[in-house]
Design a protein around this motif. Sequence first.
Motif, PDB file in Angstrom:
ATOM      1  N   THR A 152       0.838  -1.191   0.000  1.00 25.87           N
ATOM      2  CA  THR A 152       0.000   0.000   0.000  1.00 25.87           C
ATOM      3  C   THR A 152       0.877   1.247   0.000  1.00 25.87           C
ATOM      4  OG1 THR A 152      -0.054   0.094   2.407  1.00 25.87           O
ATOM      5  CG2 THR A 152      -1.764  -1.235   1.309  1.00 25.87           C
ATOM      6  N   GLU A 153       0.245   2.384  -0.246  1.00 27.98           N
ATOM      7  CA  GLU A 153       0.996   3.638  -0.258  1.00 27.98           C
ATOM      8  C   GLU A 153       1.651   3.893   1.089  1.00 27.98           C
ATOM      9  OE1 GLU A 153       2.905   6.687  -1.803  1.00 27.98           O
ATOM     10  OE2 GLU A 153       1.631   5.298  -2.942  1.00 27.98           O
ATOM     11  N   ARG A 154       0.958   3.575   2.174  1.00 28.42           N
ATOM     12  CA  ARG A 154       1.543   3.781   3.501  1.00 28.42           C
ATOM     13  C   ARG A 154       2.759   2.880   3.703  1.00 28.42           C
ATOM     14  NH1 ARG A 154      -2.244   2.762   8.528  1.00 28.42           N
ATOM     15  NH2 ARG A 154      -2.951   4.902   8.118  1.00 28.42           N
ATOM     16  N   ARG A 155       2.669   1.623   3.294  1.00 20.20           N
ATOM     17  CA  ARG A 155       3.798   0.710   3.467  1.00 20.20           C
ATOM     18  C   ARG A 155       4.987   1.154   2.624  1.00 20.20           C
ATOM     19  NH1 ARG A 155       0.441  -5.073   3.477  1.00 20.20           N
ATOM     20  NH2 ARG A 155      -0.558  -4.706   5.529  1.00 20.20           N
ATOM     21  N   ARG A 156       4.726   1.635   1.436  1.00 19.53           N
ATOM     22  CA  ARG A 156       5.805   2.150   0.596  1.00 19.53           C
ATOM     23  C   ARG A 156       6.504   3.327   1.288  1.00 19.53           C
ATOM     24  NH1 ARG A 156       5.757   1.520  -5.231  1.00 19.53           N
ATOM     25  NH2 ARG A 156       4.481  -0.265  -5.815  1.00 19.53           N
ATOM     26  N   GLN A 157       5.692   4.232   1.821  1.00 18.64           N
ATOM     27  CA  GLN A 157       6.265   5.389   2.494  1.00 18.64           C
ATOM     28  C   GLN A 157       7.084   4.975   3.703  1.00 18.64           C
ATOM     29  OE1 GLN A 157       3.511   7.896   4.582  1.00 18.64           O
ATOM     30  NE2 GLN A 157       4.866   9.699   4.549  1.00 18.64           N
ATOM     31  N   LEU A 158       6.561   4.044   4.494  1.00 21.50           N
ATOM     32  CA  LEU A 158       7.273   3.607   5.694  1.00 21.50           C
ATOM     33  C   LEU A 158       8.570   2.887   5.344  1.00 21.50           C
ATOM     34  CD1 LEU A 158       4.311   2.359   7.934  1.00 21.50           C
ATOM     35  CD2 LEU A 158       5.722   4.405   8.275  1.00 21.50           C
ATOM     36  N   LEU A 159       8.535   2.052   4.327  1.00 19.28           N
ATOM     37  CA  LEU A 159       9.749   1.343   3.925  1.00 19.28           C
ATOM     38  C   LEU A 159      10.806   2.337   3.455  1.00 19.28           C
ATOM     39  CD1 LEU A 159      11.269  -1.303   3.441  1.00 19.28           C
ATOM     40  CD2 LEU A 159      10.244  -1.385   1.155  1.00 19.28           C
ATOM     41  N   LYS A 160      10.383   3.310   2.670  1.00 20.96           N
ATOM     42  CA  LYS A 160      11.321   4.327   2.182  1.00 20.96           C
ATOM     43  C   LYS A 160      11.926   5.108   3.338  1.00 20.96           C
ATOM     44  CE  LYS A 160      11.541   8.340  -0.904  1.00 20.96           C
ATOM     45  NZ  LYS A 160      10.782   9.154  -1.879  1.00 20.96           N
ATOM     46  N   VAL A 182      15.610   0.869  13.326  1.00 19.31           N
ATOM     47  CA  VAL A 182      14.628   1.947  13.385  1.00 19.31           C
ATOM     48  C   VAL A 182      13.342   1.434  14.041  1.00 19.31           C
ATOM     49  CG1 VAL A 182      13.336   3.651  12.055  1.00 19.31           C
ATOM     50  CG2 VAL A 182      15.622   2.924  11.293  1.00 19.31           C
ATOM     51  N   ALA A 183      12.907   2.106  15.081  1.00 13.61           N
ATOM     52  CA  ALA A 183      11.690   1.727  15.797  1.00 13.61           C
ATOM     53  C   ALA A 183      10.503   2.541  15.282  1.00 13.61           C
ATOM     54  CB  ALA A 183      11.866   1.956  17.299  1.00 13.61           C
ATOM     55  N   SER A 184       9.299   2.007  15.491  1.00 17.63           N
ATOM     56  CA  SER A 184       8.083   2.689  15.042  1.00 17.63           C
ATOM     57  C   SER A 184       7.936   4.050  15.710  1.00 17.63           C
ATOM     58  CB  SER A 184       6.860   1.814  15.322  1.00 17.63           C
ATOM     59  OG  SER A 184       6.805   1.463  16.702  1.00 17.63           O
ATOM     60  N   GLU A 185       8.254   4.121  17.007  1.00 13.22           N
ATOM     61  CA  GLU A 185       8.131   5.387  17.720  1.00 13.22           C
ATOM     62  C   GLU A 185       9.030   6.462  17.096  1.00 13.22           C
ATOM     63  OE1 GLU A 185       8.805   2.511  19.055  1.00 13.22           O
ATOM     64  OE2 GLU A 185       7.151   2.025  20.432  1.00 13.22           O
ATOM     65  N   HIS A 186      10.215   6.046  16.678  1.00 11.80           N
ATOM     66  CA  HIS A 186      11.144   6.999  16.066  1.00 11.80           C
ATOM     67  C   HIS A 186      10.577   7.552  14.763  1.00 11.80           C
ATOM     68  CE1 HIS A 186      14.959   8.812  14.855  1.00 11.80           C
ATOM     69  NE2 HIS A 186      14.738   8.284  13.651  1.00 11.80           N
ATOM     70  N   VAL A 205       7.430   7.853  13.884  1.00  9.73           N
ATOM     71  CA  VAL A 205       6.314   8.757  14.173  1.00  9.73           C
ATOM     72  C   VAL A 205       6.835  10.112  14.637  1.00  9.73           C
ATOM     73  CG1 VAL A 205       4.335   9.169  15.678  1.00  9.73           C
ATOM     74  CG2 VAL A 205       4.711   6.891  14.698  1.00  9.73           C
ATOM     75  N   ARG A 206       7.786  10.074  15.542  1.00  8.41           N
ATOM     76  CA  ARG A 206       8.316  11.312  16.119  1.00  8.41           C
ATOM     77  C   ARG A 206       9.164  12.092  15.108  1.00  8.41           C
ATOM     78  NH1 ARG A 206      10.090   8.883  20.090  1.00  8.41           N
ATOM     79  NH2 ARG A 206      12.267   8.649  19.440  1.00  8.41           N
ATOM     80  N   ARG A 207      10.002  11.392  14.381  1.00  7.18           N
ATOM     81  CA  ARG A 207      10.949  12.042  13.456  1.00  7.18           C
ATOM     82  C   ARG A 207      10.243  12.649  12.256  1.00  7.18           C
ATOM     83  NH1 ARG A 207      14.194  14.161  10.493  1.00  7.18           N
ATOM     84  NH2 ARG A 207      16.250  13.457   9.868  1.00  7.18           N
ATOM     85  N   HIS A 208       9.205  12.000  11.770  1.00  7.48           N
ATOM     86  CA  HIS A 208       8.574  12.441  10.525  1.00  7.48           C
ATOM     87  C   HIS A 208       7.159  12.981  10.722  1.00  7.48           C
ATOM     88  CE1 HIS A 208      11.913  10.900   8.129  1.00  7.48           C
ATOM     89  NE2 HIS A 208      11.910   9.832   8.922  1.00  7.48           N
ATOM     90  N   GLY A 209       6.738  13.113  11.963  1.00 10.00           N
ATOM     91  CA  GLY A 209       5.445  13.704  12.232  1.00 10.00           C
ATOM     92  C   GLY A 209       4.284  12.957  11.599  1.00 10.00           C
ATOM     93  N   LEU A 210       4.322  11.635  11.645  1.00 16.05           N
ATOM     94  CA  LEU A 210       3.268  10.829  11.035  1.00 16.05           C
ATOM     95  C   LEU A 210       1.971  10.969  11.834  1.00 16.05           C
ATOM     96  CD1 LEU A 210       5.350   7.605  10.267  1.00 16.05           C
ATOM     97  CD2 LEU A 210       4.959   9.590   8.794  1.00 16.05           C
TER      98      LEU A 210
END
Length: 356
Positions: free
Chosen positions: A6-14, A27-31, A33-38
């Motif tokens: 999906t578009e979200r998975r593509r963005q997250l992988l990138k 790389v953790a999920s929290e990082h 979210v915090r680093r990229h303002g998701l």
Amino acid sequence: MLAEMTERRRQLLKLLIQEYVATSAPVASEHLVRRHGLNVSSATIRNELASLEDLGLLTHLHTSAGRIPTDAGYRFFVENLMEQPVLPAHEERIIRHQFYQMQTTLDQWIHLAGSVMARRVQNVSVVLPPRTTQARLRNVHLISIHDLLMLVVMVLHDGMVRQQTMALETPHSQDELNRVAAATNEQVQDATVSQLRDRIEQLEPQVDGLVRPVLELACTTMRQYEEALNSEVRADGLLEMFNQPEFAQTERVKQMLALVQTGNVLTPLIPRVASSDGVQVIIGAEHQNPEMRDMSMVLARYGVDDEIVGVLGVVGPTRMPYARAIATVQAIAAVMSDLVGELHGEPRVERDGSDA
């Protein structure tokens, strides 16, 4: 797999690959979210990263650790997510200026190509000099060192220069040596070793007595050159690569040094790259050599059509800045092709220097 990306998975992988390449830390999920303002929760991102791991694009070293890309993840990134790998026009102009302000010697260009790639990508560069299927002698120059010693300068068809000293039985002036060189070059005419040997056997008795030993020296030198070409891989940037955290262990450093210094890091791939257009990217387990399974290579051919071909590129950990590596290798291959072409009488290719 594409349907599940999906578009979200593509963005997250990138984003995850870019973060990991920059920091070398899982790389953790929290990082993210915090680093990229998701605008989603860490739990949602964690679930998406788990799905990417199920697809074989990510993995993790420990249960509580963040995730890192797999070879398949890097491959998906290179083929589907990476920005267009093109150097900015001003950077390409700087590179071209570096080459064209130098003297027109192939050895200097090869050294500069390796240096530029290593510094820009911060990994090891490898350059195989351009070569034909057989060495061909373009011309010979004879230079007097003193009365009984001369320097034989042999210029090969691929632009390489080889020099050997030769003792003389009787004194010869520079004018006399120039006449011998002219008579020798009448026999040369881009000849291969076997052709030179045939011409030596057919030399007329009245030909200057120095022509024969000069041609025999050329045959020996060309044969040695052909043998050396099989392993003559120039490497630069070892310090840059060994600064990477992947080489914190001494044994890994020794292993990589051996691969680079023997040419084994590139030699098995030469036929594939030399016969292919564009940039070739080999990632991790795609290597046939087990010792290269945690390394990546970005390679391209350069030269004049299929007549004179060399190979150049960079090698480093799979955690490589692929877009910059590909763009740099493309640019260096293009300028080296132009330079080798000019050595052999090809017109310079005009390239667009605008920022468009």
